[in-house]
Write a protein that holds these residues in place. Structure first.
Motif, PDB file in Angstrom:
ATOM      1  N   TRP A  24       0.981  -1.065  -0.140  1.00  0.00           N
ATOM      2  CA  TRP A  24       0.089  -0.346   0.184  1.00  0.00           C
ATOM      3  C   TRP A  24       0.647   0.805   0.501  1.00  0.00           C
ATOM      4  O   TRP A  24       0.164   2.110  -0.930  1.00  0.00           O
ATOM      5  CB  TRP A  24      -0.866   0.624   1.155  1.00  0.00           C
ATOM      6  CG  TRP A  24      -2.263  -0.949   1.950  1.00  0.00           C
ATOM      7  CD1 TRP A  24      -1.688  -2.234   1.104  1.00  0.00           C
ATOM      8  CD2 TRP A  24      -2.435  -1.563   2.514  1.00  0.00           C
ATOM      9  NE1 TRP A  24      -2.870  -3.013   1.116  1.00  0.00           N
ATOM     10  CE2 TRP A  24      -2.859  -2.986   2.152  1.00  0.00           C
ATOM     11  CE3 TRP A  24      -2.917  -0.720   3.993  1.00  0.00           C
ATOM     12  CZ2 TRP A  24      -3.872  -3.310   3.619  1.00  0.00           C
ATOM     13  CZ3 TRP A  24      -3.034  -1.562   4.278  1.00  0.00           C
ATOM     14  CH2 TRP A  24      -3.915  -2.980   5.174  1.00  0.00           C
ATOM     15  N   LEU A  60       2.372   1.391  -3.266  1.00  0.00           N
ATOM     16  CA  LEU A  60       1.553   2.694  -4.491  1.00  0.00           C
ATOM     17  C   LEU A  60       1.239   3.591  -4.177  1.00  0.00           C
ATOM     18  O   LEU A  60       1.043   4.799  -4.868  1.00  0.00           O
ATOM     19  CB  LEU A  60       0.448   1.669  -4.233  1.00  0.00           C
ATOM     20  CG  LEU A  60      -0.093   0.015  -4.983  1.00  0.00           C
ATOM     21  CD1 LEU A  60      -1.412  -0.917  -4.724  1.00  0.00           C
ATOM     22  CD2 LEU A  60       0.735   0.086  -6.246  1.00  0.00           C
ATOM     23  N   ALA A  61       1.172   4.272  -2.446  1.00  0.00           N
ATOM     24  CA  ALA A  61       0.560   5.655  -2.573  1.00  0.00           C
ATOM     25  C   ALA A  61       1.748   6.412  -2.319  1.00  0.00           C
ATOM     26  O   ALA A  61       1.301   7.833  -3.644  1.00  0.00           O
ATOM     27  CB  ALA A  61      -0.165   5.219  -0.262  1.00  0.00           C
ATOM     28  N   SER A 105       4.471   6.579  -4.491  1.00  0.00           N
ATOM     29  CA  SER A 105       4.799   7.102  -5.915  1.00  0.00           C
ATOM     30  C   SER A 105       2.960   8.084  -6.327  1.00  0.00           C
ATOM     31  O   SER A 105       3.988   8.190  -7.096  1.00  0.00           O
ATOM     32  CB  SER A 105       5.017   5.602  -7.032  1.00  0.00           C
ATOM     33  OG  SER A 105       4.141   4.667  -6.352  1.00  0.00           O
ATOM     34  N   THR A 106       2.261   6.869  -6.094  1.00  0.00           N
ATOM     35  CA  THR A 106       1.207   8.060  -6.850  1.00  0.00           C
ATOM     36  C   THR A 106       1.229   9.639  -5.747  1.00  0.00           C
ATOM     37  O   THR A 106       0.946  10.874  -6.967  1.00  0.00           O
ATOM     38  CB  THR A 106      -0.330   8.261  -6.133  1.00  0.00           C
ATOM     39  OG1 THR A 106      -0.369   6.192  -6.659  1.00  0.00           O
ATOM     40  CG2 THR A 106      -1.495   8.213  -6.816  1.00  0.00           C
ATOM     41  N   TYR A 107       1.572   9.660  -4.648  1.00  0.00           N
ATOM     42  CA  TYR A 107       1.999  11.130  -4.196  1.00  0.00           C
ATOM     43  C   TYR A 107       3.185  11.737  -4.226  1.00  0.00           C
ATOM     44  O   TYR A 107       2.797  13.328  -5.084  1.00  0.00           O
ATOM     45  CB  TYR A 107       1.836  10.690  -2.451  1.00  0.00           C
ATOM     46  CG  TYR A 107       2.107  11.541  -1.679  1.00  0.00           C
ATOM     47  CD1 TYR A 107       3.176  12.516  -1.333  1.00  0.00           C
ATOM     48  CD2 TYR A 107       1.079  12.796  -1.574  1.00  0.00           C
ATOM     49  CE1 TYR A 107       3.290  13.616  -0.429  1.00  0.00           C
ATOM     50  CE2 TYR A 107       1.353  13.833  -1.028  1.00  0.00           C
ATOM     51  CZ  TYR A 107       2.698  14.049  -0.281  1.00  0.00           C
ATOM     52  OH  TYR A 107       2.168  15.329   0.712  1.00  0.00           O
ATOM     53  N   LEU A 136      -5.658  12.250  -1.003  1.00  0.00           N
ATOM     54  CA  LEU A 136      -4.530  11.664  -1.950  1.00  0.00           C
ATOM     55  C   LEU A 136      -3.417  11.957  -0.336  1.00  0.00           C
ATOM     56  O   LEU A 136      -2.825  10.657   0.291  1.00  0.00           O
ATOM     57  CB  LEU A 136      -4.088  11.967  -2.858  1.00  0.00           C
ATOM     58  CG  LEU A 136      -2.882  11.257  -3.115  1.00  0.00           C
ATOM     59  CD1 LEU A 136      -2.992   9.607  -3.315  1.00  0.00           C
ATOM     60  CD2 LEU A 136      -1.580  11.755  -4.402  1.00  0.00           C
TER      61      LEU A 136
END
Lengths: 436, 295, 302
Positions: free
Chosen positions: A141, A144-145, A147-149, A215
């Motif tokens: 998690w 993913l979080a 890298s998205t951020y 986010l």
């Protein structure tokens, strides 16, 4: 691009910064390279000899690196939430400070995850995190979080800087090398300030501002759940998600205040970064301090009141002056009481003192992250019954300290380089009222 | 040239003698060193007669070391049988990590010597640190058969112990009953053979069996004077088959595949956020490609 | 031959090789990258089992659900289980996959020796948090680690409440022969730097119908190992029905309320065969110092 009077003035003021490095600037950069080089050497030692050179052992498996990781991701909230929320609320006074805030976000989110990598035993197998990822793991998690951020933060910074890139591209009076002008041209994306382009840009900014808030909340919650999803005392707390998010916004505000103060001092930006900015951010900091203090009090009161042995053992360690008591006291006094007092009392509400409060607070927040990671790991369910002191208590080694200081130095260096690349106060934001 | 040299009186035998004179001390030293180092191999040999048709020969090698009596693993052992003073090798086996070598021999391969006794030997050639060793075993053939009865929901297992040469029963002999399990045998009963050489037990109905519900039931009479160990095996469908548990991959927090709701939530969240990013990037491309009217 | 060079090998070139006779040949990759062929019987001098492939190791032995019962009434801290496990897995003296703790449940309670293996939980907190599926739960109940997959994040170590996992903080000190062995998650040999490892219930032995070394090494028959489906456990001497012994002796699991569903049951330290002080007899000062919080200073004994 056509510039109005305020913008031209601003550009003239900031031109020297982005045109060349002053002597003092160069010295500063060289000074920063020393801890960075030392950190590089420490990293080499760690990777060639194994993590035995750190203070971590089988009980305290996470130490300074993870504390740093949480700390850096925490302070990254300066940009995301502050810029994001203030943008959506159309708060006018945000304009001079948004770039500093967004730079903090991007740079901190770049440096934070490096600390996880430092803590990982097999750097040669990082691709396993993608090839063999298990969705049930909080680390997945987190990957993913974050890298998205990071993508979101970079986009946010970029969107807010396109107009400035266009200005630098067109400002013929700016004495910059050709390659830089070409770079600004590329980055400006052919922005000319046409109505359609303005609309595209503003839609994107709004979308991202709305997006970045949930986010950011998810990112730091996910990070807190790395601890929250275990069975350990001090970690297995239901309020860890909101607690970490609030602490992050809080520490981000502190770093923002410090960064503002440094730039104001060094570049003499008193007419752009005014006293009122410090005052307003100070209010925000105080409100967040109160919220953070409330969560902290609730957390420790509940743990202390309960009789469960495993919990009680941890609380005893935290409250014992011979163990973690001193750090605990500092984290809470400097982290909560001082910021509130300084901002609350009108006489103390000056930029200088507010910055001092923010500095104490940021240090206290680092100590707090350390207090989250280490004492819990030293409190095991089974008695340790070991005679080796390094296996019983955690004591960070020079390798870990070198890499910690190196990380801070890298943060400062990247910030310095960024301030050379774009003006620290966005020139394009100085629009006269009727263009709003 | 050489011939003349040799013929001139220095005979090869003399040369050899001189060489040996010098080398002998070296040889004897080495031999002495070897002799001092090598320990004796203590061997034991037992035989278990199974189902009246085969014998399981087991030999254990031990040797004394500083720390005590040690087993000797991973060494080859030769088995042989002696009939009318003729030693015939019957097989070889490697000792396992507990120092025991096993060999299964069919009865029809064997010849009884005088007194219809079988004589077996196991021999170990030794290695650098252990001397060679041997063990002997003399046993008489015994017969053991198992019979089963399943009446009125009662499982009865009966064993008959006899001497196959003259069919005479072996009475007053203690027999134990076991069910074979993965690591060892579980004792489920015992009895003493009557004048007919028979003993019976009731087998519990709640023993877990294999996938088909089979149980491997064993009867054993141990350390009989003339016969060694005697055992018999029978397979009966008297066990409870394990329930048809789905050993398929389930979706749990701790399994390889995540719970469905996690996958769905992940897809929704990622699509929403990255969808926003795609829209933003699209807007940026629009900005880049917009046609500028020159004023 | 790269694998037959050190003192660990009992053969010496030139003497009669009993092993050179028939026997399966096994190929190994030596640490220098050479392909070496060794007689399997000789290989068993280095490590007595040959493990299955990494893929097969993820599937359990079909139809089995292994369980262990530890009789606290019989343990006297002989620590033969620990040395047998270390020998089996080529571990140094200070690395304990199996440890013996001295437990004292409350002020008035009497202390007792407590051997602690990995509990191979049915609801394992360690497996839940592994981001790369390096540690996994099999159908036969065992929780194993694939140290070729492990990235060394140590989340499993933080998540395990029983502190059962250990980490290779530096290069494991193994002989070249051991380092050349084909790795299998069932043998857990050789160890690798930067990865996590733990007690594995010796599935390589279990496949061959043999008990794990800790079970057979214990001089007091403290460890019982078996299959829950077969409902039988054995300590090498006694073979008993699992459900029966749990019922008769009041078997329980440690920290049951954590809900991890361990597969190791304990029989309470009642009617003990040794007084607890016997556990310190003949032990080094360093070892005795580990337990001084509970047993007091060693000067008061003897």
């Amino acid at each position: 691009m056509e510039l109005n009077q305020k913008q031209s003035e601003a550009l003239r003021r900031f031109a020297p910064q982005i045109e060349s490095f002053s002597r003092a600037g160069m010295v500063w950069v060289y000074l920063l390279l020393i801890p960075i080089a030392l950190a590089g050497y420490a990293l080499y030692i760690q990777e060639s000899q194994g993590h035995i050179v750190t203070g971590m052992r089988d009980n305290v498996v996470w130490g300074l690196y993870i504390a740093n990781f949480i700390f850096f991701i925490g302070i990254s909230y300066a940009g995301a939430v502050i810029s994001g929320i203030l943008h959506l609320l159309h708060v006018e006074w945000r304009k001079p400070i948004i770039r500093v805030a967004e730079l903090i976000t991007v740079i901190a989110t770049l440096i934070g995850p490096v600390y996880i990598l430092l803590c990982v035993g097999r750097l040669d197998r990082l691709h396993h995190l993608i090839l063999y990822a298990r969705l049930q793991s909080p680390i997945t998690w987190d990957v993913l979080a974050i890298s998205t951020y990071l993508v979101g933060g970079i986009l946010f910074l970029y969107l807010a800087t396109i107009k400035d890139f266009a200005i630098y591209r067109d400002a013929t009076e700016l004495k910059i090398q050709n390659w830089r002008r070409r770079l600004y041209t590329f980055l400006a994306l052919n922005y000319q300030g046409t109505p359609e382009q303005k609309k595209s840009l503003s839609t994107s900014m709004n979308l991202l501002s709305i997006m970045i808030i949930p986010l950011a909340i998810v990112v730091h919650s996910v990070l807190s759940w790395i601890f929250g999803m275990t069975l350990r005392p001090g970690w297995h707390s239901t309020i860890f998600g909101p607690y970490f998010v609030l602490a992050a916004i809080y520490s981000g505000t502190g770093v923002l205040i410090i960064a503002m103060w440094i730039f104001r001092k060094v570049y003499k930006l008193h007419d752009y970064l005014e006293d009122k900015h410090f005052e307003y951010l100070g209010y925000i900091m105080m409100a967040l301090a109160a919220g953070y203090g409330y969560f902290t009090f609730s957390e420790y009161l509940t743990d202390w009141y309960s009789s469960e042995k495993w919990n009680a053992e941890l609380i005893a360690k935290l409250f014992n002056i011979h163990e973690f008591g001193g750090l605990f006291l500092f984290a809470n006094l400097a982290g909560i009481a001082i910021p509130i007092l300084i901002v609350a009392i009108p006489k103390f509400r000056t930029p200088g003192l507010i910055t001092i409060a923010a500095s104490f607070m940021v240090m206290a927040m680092w100590v707090k992250r350390y207090l989250i990671v280490v004492p819990t790991l030293e409190t095991t369910l089974f008695p340790m019954q070991d005679t080796r002191i390094e296996w019983i208590t955690y004591s960070a080694t020079w390798v870990e300290w070198a890499l910690t200081v190196g990380g801070v130095a890298t943060f400062l260096l990247l910030f310095t380089l960024a301030s050379r690349f774009m003006t620290i106060v966005p020139v394009s934001e100085f629009e006269t009222k009727k263009h709003e | 040239m050489n011939k003349s040299f040799l013929c001139s009186g220095i005979k090869p035998a003399n040369i050899l003698g001189v060489l040996m004179f010098f080398c002998f001390p070296l040889f004897s030293q080495e031999q002495q060193k070897e002799e001092v180092k090598k320990t004796a191999a203590r061997m034991s040999l037992t035989g278990t007669q199974v189902n009246s048709d085969s014998i399981l020969l087991q030999t254990a090698i031990k040797t004394r070391r500083e720390s005590g009596l040690q087993t000797v693993p991973f060494e080859w052992v030769q088995f042989a049988m002696i009939a009318d003073t003729v030693t015939k090798p019957i097989g070889k086996a490697l000792t396992d990590d507990k120092g025991v070598a096993s060999l299964m021999v069919g009865v029809n391969q064997l010849q009884a010597g005088e007194d219809s006794l079988w004589m077996f030997t196991s021999s170990y050639a030794g290695n650098d640190s252990i001397n060679s060793g041997e063990a002997e075993l003399s046993i008489r053939q015994a017969g053991m058969v198992l019979a089963s009865e399943d009446q009125d929901s009662v499982y009865v297992l009966t064993v008959r112990l006899f001497n196959p040469a003259d069919e005479s029963p072996l009475a007053e002999t203690d027999v134990k009953f076991f069910v074979k399990r993965h690591f060892s045998n579980l004792e489920i009963g015992e009895g003493t053979t009557d004048e007919n050489g028979e003993a019976s037990i009731e087998v519990a109905r709640n023993l877990p069996g294999d996938v088909k519900g089979n149980l491997v039931l064993i009867a054993k009479a141990e350390d009989l004077e003339e016969y060694g160990n005697v055992s018999a095996v029978i397979v009966k469908p008297w066990g409870i088959a394990p329930s048809e548990e789905d050993e398929k991959r389930t979706r749990e927090l701790w399994s390889h595949s995540p719970p469905m709701w996690m996958i769905i939530t992940f897809i929704i969240l990622m699509s929403v956020v990255w969808g926003h990013y795609i829209v933003i990037i699209y807007n940026l491309v629009k900005i880049k490609n917009s046609k500028i009217q020159n004023l | 031959m790269a694998a037959c060079g050190s003192a660990a090998c009992s053969c010496s070139s030139g003497s009669e090789h009993n092993h050179a006779e028939a026997g399966k040949k096994v190929k190994l990759l030596s640490p220098d990258g050479e392909m070496v062929e060794i007689d399997e019987s000789h290989l068993r001098h280095i490590h007595k089992t040959v493990g299955v492939s990494r893929e097969e190791a993820r599937m359990g032995i079909p139809g089995k659900k292994f369980v262990m019962v530890i009789d606290l009434a019989k343990c006297k801290n002989a620590r033969k289980c620990i040395t047998a496990c270390q020998k089996m897995h080529h571990l140094p003296e200070d690395k304990e996959w199996l440890s013996v703790k001295l437990m004292k449940d409350s002020e008035q309670a009497a202390p007792y020796w407590f051997p602690k293996t990995c509990f191979h939980c049915d609801n394992p907190p360690c497996v839940k948090v592994c981001p790369v599926d390096a540690t996994f739960k099999r159908t036969d109940g065992l929780v194993l680690i694939d140290n070729e997959r492990c990235i060394g994040c140590k989340f499993c170590m933080a998540a395990c409440p029983y502190s059962t996992r250990v980490f290779n903080w530096d290069e494991p000190a193994v002989t070249p022969e051991v380092a050349a062995l084909n790795y299998s998650p069932e043998t857990s040999v050789p160890s690798k730097i930067g990865t996590v490892e733990k007690c594995d219930f010796c599935p390589d032995m279990v496949r061959e119908g043999k008990l794990p070394d800790c079970v057979t090494a214990c001089p007091n028959g403290v460890f019982y190992f078996g299959d829950e489906i077969e409902d039988v456990v054995t300590n090498g001497d006694e073979t008993i029905r699992f459900s029966q012994i749990i019922a008769e002796r009041g078997g329980y699991r440690y920290a049951e309320d954590l809900g991890t569903k361990p597969r190791v049951y304990y029989l309470p330290p009642r009617d003990r065969i040794f007084p607890v002080e016997r556990g310190l007899d003949g032990k080094s000062e360093e070892l005795k110092a580990r337990f001084k919080d509970i047993m007091g200073d060693s000067t008061s004994v003897e």
